[in-house]
Scaffold this active site. Structure first.
Site, PDB file in Angstrom:
ATOM      1  N   LYS A  78     -51.044  52.560   5.278  1.00 42.77           N
ATOM      2  CA  LYS A  78     -50.598  53.887   3.426  1.00 42.77           C
ATOM      3  C   LYS A  78     -50.767  54.909   3.746  1.00 42.77           C
ATOM      4  O   LYS A  78     -52.083  54.582   3.846  1.00 42.77           O
ATOM      5  CB  LYS A  78     -50.971  52.562   2.576  1.00 42.77           C
ATOM      6  CG  LYS A  78     -50.103  52.711   0.703  1.00 42.77           C
ATOM      7  CD  LYS A  78     -50.817  51.800  -0.426  1.00 42.77           C
ATOM      8  CE  LYS A  78     -50.295  52.322  -1.537  1.00 42.77           C
ATOM      9  NZ  LYS A  78     -50.794  51.591  -2.371  1.00 42.77           N
ATOM     10  N   SER A 153     -47.464  49.263  -5.082  1.00 46.75           N
ATOM     11  CA  SER A 153     -47.287  50.647  -4.289  1.00 46.75           C
ATOM     12  C   SER A 153     -47.162  50.247  -3.292  1.00 46.75           C
ATOM     13  O   SER A 153     -46.920  51.533  -2.012  1.00 46.75           O
ATOM     14  CB  SER A 153     -47.692  51.733  -4.893  1.00 46.75           C
ATOM     15  OG  SER A 153     -49.261  51.814  -4.817  1.00 46.75           O
ATOM     16  N   SER A 177     -50.633  46.034  -6.024  1.00 42.69           N
ATOM     17  CA  SER A 177     -50.234  46.793  -4.732  1.00 42.69           C
ATOM     18  C   SER A 177     -49.917  46.466  -3.917  1.00 42.69           C
ATOM     19  O   SER A 177     -48.995  47.016  -2.303  1.00 42.69           O
ATOM     20  CB  SER A 177     -50.645  48.595  -5.020  1.00 42.69           C
ATOM     21  OG  SER A 177     -50.054  48.994  -5.982  1.00 42.69           O
TER      22      SER A 177
HETATM   23  N1  GLN Z   1     -48.045  48.349 -10.072  1.00 47.15           N
HETATM   24  C1  GLN Z   1     -49.997  49.403 -10.703  1.00 47.15           C
HETATM   25  C2  GLN Z   1     -49.574  50.738 -11.440  1.00 47.15           C
HETATM   26  O1  GLN Z   1     -47.832  51.311 -11.687  1.00 47.15           O
HETATM   27  C3  GLN Z   1     -49.778  48.600  -9.500  1.00 47.15           C
HETATM   28  C4  GLN Z   1     -50.316  50.508  -9.017  1.00 47.15           C
HETATM   29  C5  GLN Z   1     -51.633  49.996  -7.073  1.00 47.15           C
HETATM   30  O2  GLN Z   1     -51.903  48.593  -7.266  1.00 47.15           O
HETATM   31  N2  GLN Z   1     -51.972  50.566  -6.590  1.00 47.15           N
HETATM   32  O3  GLN Z   1     -50.563  50.958 -11.740  1.00 47.15           O
END
Ligand code: GLN
Length: 486
Positions: A78, A153, A177
């Site tokens: 990532k 994400s 994420s």
């Molecule tokens: N959807 C969550 C957010 O927008 C999760 C993000 C994450 O785990 N990096 O913060």
């Protein structure tokens, strides 16, 4: 079988027997990328030449009898994990051309194990989002249906694994994420206990919640990657000084004597899709048949989870992201008269709308006069949520639940409605708030043929228990074997 379809474990066996070389394997995966990544958009940067050089070195090592489970295995990373001399953008304009001068600890560990790093994958900008649509670089499409989001994400990593454009990948999970994109792409995602994997070199979003973890084609591969990346690191003051078990060694233990808990409050969540709920219920039945005992448990503060997270995470983000000021890193707007204007223009142009929204919410929650009402209150709620889990784990070993209320939604469907997108994180956020491990494994398909994930959560540092439940389920089902039709 095509080489790019191999799991890490199978590829390792073939490499060890010298039936294939890492160069053949890496070339096959890069070839797969060439034919389909134009449609998927999983990668931001592909390190073709260094990958081939690393593969050659891996072959040499294998020839000399030096092989670890990851030697010569092509992996994706990532794009918020620092890789020395390889661009790390966080899918943000502000870091568009940032080339880290050092490797994150997890990267150092992977490299030392002989893994081949293929490139960096797309994500929501600074990991803020649940669909990868907040990337300022490109869109990523779900390999099961190109009109849909891959989740987020870590959407690029999940899509790359599901579409066989790598054998496994690393993602990060601050509020789901890793698990949510794994669920939407029909693969395995593991968020370790907070402190299990070093965060050194992970670009910070919300430091008290962030963890790096693997996205893989099956449970065995997840355990293999966890073996490689876990462990204490003096460079991360929150990493825990604890021996790391060999996660593989627990997989084949049976489920007799294990108690699984089903959180009562999760059934009442608004917008829980009937396909998702049916798939999860079916999974619970299968796990019961395998010998586990099933009980209902209560997590009474579930209704406050989303609100608490969406104060805590933006607050930490507003503080962490203050470092992007046009002076120390990356993009700086050229047209400015004084330093204040330079900061303003750099940050207004460098950050996308969702990141700006989070910074504003976070700065507000932390500001004098509002701190007690927002950040302070959310921190108190966090303690209550942690207590809920502590009590639940007094009477059960793992919790089973959905990962997300629905399968992957359509691209564009929620972009104008951030609040609904936030609410869809309901099942995933608690594991981060409580710091416990959480995993997503394939457990079914919607009527439209989209993958559905089952979430397994456990006590702090009980990863082996999660792997055991996941592996037993996987061995007795075929959901993980189904492939996209690409
Ligand atoms: N959807 C969550 C957010 O927008 C999760 C993000 C994450 O785990 N990096 O913060």
């Amino acid at each position: 079988m095509n080489l790019h379809e191999l799991t890490i474990e199978k590829a390792h066996r073939l490499l060890k027997q010298k039936d294939i070389s890492s160069q053949e394997l890496t070339r096959a995966v890069l070839g797969r990328m060439d034919t389909i990544d134009e449609k998927i958009g999983a990668y931001i940067t592909v390190a073709r030449e260094t990958a081939m050089t690393k593969a050659e070195l891996a072959d040499k090592a294998i020839g000399e009898g030096n092989i670890s489970p990851l030697t010569g295995i092509p992996l994706a990373i990532k794009d918020l994990i620092c890789t020395k001399n390889l661009r790390t953008t966080c899918a943000s304009k502000i870091l568009e051309n940032f080339i880290p001068p050092y490797d994150a600890t997890v990267i150092r560990k992977l490299k030392r194990a002989g893994a081949v790093i293929l490139g960096k994958t797309n994500m929501d900008e600074f990991a803020m989002g649940s669909s990868t649509e907040n990337s300022s670089i490109k869109l990523t499409h779900n390999p099961w249906d190109l009109t849909r989001i891959p989740g987020g994400s870590s959407g690029g990593s999940a899509a790359a694994v599901a579409a066989d454009m790598c054998l496994g990948a690393l993602g990060s999970d601050t509020g789901g994420s890793i698990r949510q994109p794994a669920s939407h792409c029909g693969i395995v995602g593991m968020k370790p206990t907070y402190g299990m994997v070093s965060r050194f070199g992970l670009v910070a979003f919300a430091s008290s919640l962030d963890q790096i973890g693997p996205l893989t084609k099956d449970v065995t591969d997840s355990a293999l990657l966890m073996n490689a990346i876990s462990g204490y690191d003096s460079k991360d003051s929150t990493s825990v000084q604890k021996d790391v078990p060999d996660f593989i060694s627990f997989l084949e233990d049976g489920l007799k004597g294990i108690t699984i808990g089903i959180p009562r409050e999760y059934n009442a969540v608004d917008g829980l899709d009937s396909d998702v709920s049916a798939a999860v219920k079916n999974a619970v039945k299968i796990i019961e048949k395998l010998g586990a005992r099933c009980i209902e448990v209560s997590l009474p503060h579930t209704e406050f989870v989303v609100a608490a997270y969406y104060v805590i995470a933006p607050s930490e983000a507003s503080s962490n992201l203050a470092r992007y000021d046009g002076v120390k890193y990356g993009f700086r707007d050229k047209y400015n008269k004084n330093i204040i204007q330079m900061y303003k223009k750099t940050r207004s142009k460098g950050f996308g709308p969702e990141v700006q929204r989070r910074i504003i919410i976070g700065t507000y929650s932390l500001s004098a006069g509002y701190y007690d009402a927002y950040y302070g209150k959310a921190s108190q709620v966090r303690t209550l949520i942690m207590e809920d889990f502590k009590k639940a784990f007094e009477i059960c070993d793992v919790l089973l639940s959905p990962v997300a209320p629905t399968s992957a939604f359509r691209i564009g469907e929620m972009t104008d409605d951030p609040l609904t997108m936030y609410l869809s994180d309901i099942f995933a956020l608690s594991a981060n708030i409580a710091g416990i491990p959480g995993m997503s494994i394939p457990c079914g398909f919607s009527a439209e043929g989209l993958p559905i994930g089952l979430q397994i959560m456990g006590k702090h540092f009980s990863e082996e228990m999660l792997f055991k439940v996941a592996y037993n389920f996987e061995q007795n089902t075929d959901f993980h074997k189904k492939k996209t039709k690409l």
